[in-house]
Design an enzyme around this catalytic site. Sequence first.
Site, PDB file in Angstrom:
ATOM      1  N   TYR A 121      39.695  35.748  58.170  1.00 37.25           N
ATOM      2  CA  TYR A 121      38.977  34.519  58.493  1.00 37.25           C
ATOM      3  C   TYR A 121      39.575  33.808  59.709  1.00 37.25           C
ATOM      4  O   TYR A 121      39.269  32.654  59.963  1.00 37.25           O
ATOM      5  CB  TYR A 121      38.985  33.565  57.297  1.00 37.25           C
ATOM      6  CG  TYR A 121      38.132  34.006  56.126  1.00 37.25           C
ATOM      7  CD1 TYR A 121      37.429  35.203  56.144  1.00 37.25           C
ATOM      8  CD2 TYR A 121      38.029  33.213  54.990  1.00 37.25           C
ATOM      9  CE1 TYR A 121      36.666  35.606  55.067  1.00 37.25           C
ATOM     10  CE2 TYR A 121      37.256  33.612  53.901  1.00 37.25           C
ATOM     11  CZ  TYR A 121      36.575  34.810  53.955  1.00 37.25           C
ATOM     12  OH  TYR A 121      35.809  35.202  52.886  1.00 37.25           O
ATOM     13  N   LYS A 168      46.551  44.525  49.088  1.00 38.63           N
ATOM     14  CA  LYS A 168      46.035  45.880  49.277  1.00 38.63           C
ATOM     15  C   LYS A 168      46.976  46.622  50.218  1.00 38.63           C
ATOM     16  O   LYS A 168      46.566  47.252  51.186  1.00 38.63           O
ATOM     17  CB  LYS A 168      44.614  45.826  49.832  1.00 38.63           C
ATOM     18  CG  LYS A 168      43.864  47.151  49.796  1.00 38.63           C
ATOM     19  CD  LYS A 168      43.598  47.682  48.406  1.00 38.63           C
ATOM     20  CE  LYS A 168      42.757  48.958  48.490  1.00 38.63           C
ATOM     21  NZ  LYS A 168      42.682  49.650  47.188  1.00 38.63           N
ATOM     22  N   ASP A 200      41.754  45.369  44.220  1.00 32.22           N
ATOM     23  CA  ASP A 200      40.595  45.996  43.594  1.00 32.22           C
ATOM     24  C   ASP A 200      40.859  46.279  42.117  1.00 32.22           C
ATOM     25  O   ASP A 200      39.998  46.042  41.261  1.00 32.22           O
ATOM     26  CB  ASP A 200      40.177  47.253  44.347  1.00 32.22           C
ATOM     27  CG  ASP A 200      41.338  48.202  44.617  1.00 32.22           C
ATOM     28  OD1 ASP A 200      42.512  47.782  44.490  1.00 32.22           O
ATOM     29  OD2 ASP A 200      41.084  49.364  44.971  1.00 32.22           O
ATOM     30  N   ASP A 224      39.149  34.508  48.041  1.00 33.62           N
ATOM     31  CA  ASP A 224      37.757  34.084  48.042  1.00 33.62           C
ATOM     32  C   ASP A 224      36.939  34.927  47.065  1.00 33.62           C
ATOM     33  O   ASP A 224      36.214  34.417  46.198  1.00 33.62           O
ATOM     34  CB  ASP A 224      37.204  34.213  49.465  1.00 33.62           C
ATOM     35  CG  ASP A 224      35.902  33.469  49.678  1.00 33.62           C
ATOM     36  OD1 ASP A 224      35.410  32.827  48.728  1.00 33.62           O
ATOM     37  OD2 ASP A 224      35.372  33.524  50.798  1.00 33.62           O
ATOM     38  N   ASP A 228      35.538  33.914  42.999  1.00 36.84           N
ATOM     39  CA  ASP A 228      34.119  33.954  42.663  1.00 36.84           C
ATOM     40  C   ASP A 228      33.871  34.879  41.474  1.00 36.84           C
ATOM     41  O   ASP A 228      33.031  34.594  40.612  1.00 36.84           O
ATOM     42  CB  ASP A 228      33.294  34.416  43.865  1.00 36.84           C
ATOM     43  CG  ASP A 228      32.940  33.266  44.794  1.00 36.84           C
ATOM     44  OD1 ASP A 228      33.586  32.202  44.683  1.00 36.84           O
ATOM     45  OD2 ASP A 228      32.037  33.428  45.630  1.00 36.84           O
TER      46      ASP A 228
END
Length: 327
Positions: A121, A168, A200, A224, A228
């Site tokens: 971002y 990751k 993941d 983020d 969610d």
Amino acid sequence: MTEDIVVVPGDGIGQEVVPAAVEVLEALDGVDFEFTEYDAGDETLAETGEALPEETYEAAASADATLFGAAGESAADVILPLREAVDSFANVRPARAYPGVDALRPETDLVFVRENTEGVYSGIESEIADGVTTLTRVVTEDASRRIAEFGFDYAEQNGYEDVTIAHKANVMRVTDGAFLDACEAVGDERGADYDDALMDALAMHLLLRPEEYGVVIAPNLAGDVLSDLAAGLVGGLGLLPSANVGSERGLFEPVHGSAPDIAGQGIANPCATVLSAAMMLDHLGYGEAAADVRDAVEGVLAEGPHTPDLGGDASTEDVTAAIVERL
């Protein structure tokens, strides 16, 4: 002492849920607020040519705190600069299941502490040839240590025993490797208990065993996405507040977006925004008032009334009035 609060309703249901949160805050005893409303979002862009006018940015940069609703298509041009205005480096997103709400995993009680300044971002994108685009991921040791220190502090101050570092690093070996190394160094220096998890795999484990997790420290994009996902465990985005925390100021917003499909109907769930206002109260040092607001929201969630997203038929106004009555 009067707290100077900038209010930015923005687009869609932001125009409904932010006034609801202001109404709740005004019902509190012993806290004096001065609210000043400013414009931002799609309609502002259409009218002025700017999604975030300079006066809104400057107001957020100088106020004690900012309460924000939502932006539509112009979201990236609004929320990212507003976070910059308050010098936010940490995005805090609690995800709790509440009595009275049909939650997929009622045992869920998580907090995502998301790095708020770097990662994908950072805004460094380019088209280097026709049909070929690139994005530069930025990860620094300083920012990674800062978010780790904040996350471990948050866990200790709020009674969370489990801290997990999401990453990751098996694929993004340099950037996420640096993030993981910095976070682990902070944990080791403190003698803290923590685990790390591939982001993941963590997504799957959160669905299967959310009770095993407390505070999750994550890079920007992972925080983020995972927060969610957690919204689905507790009953939806209408229940998730968030705080964008800087060294002095903060920006407080519901995790949900502008929800244009229900905007203007008066049925938006105000709870996430009211809970964001409670996080603002904590940030400003009004811990007892924040607890009172959370208790009032939890009481309404437990006993009703509920808006349609939670299976009820109450309006935004009905739910807001019920929260105020409990206060």
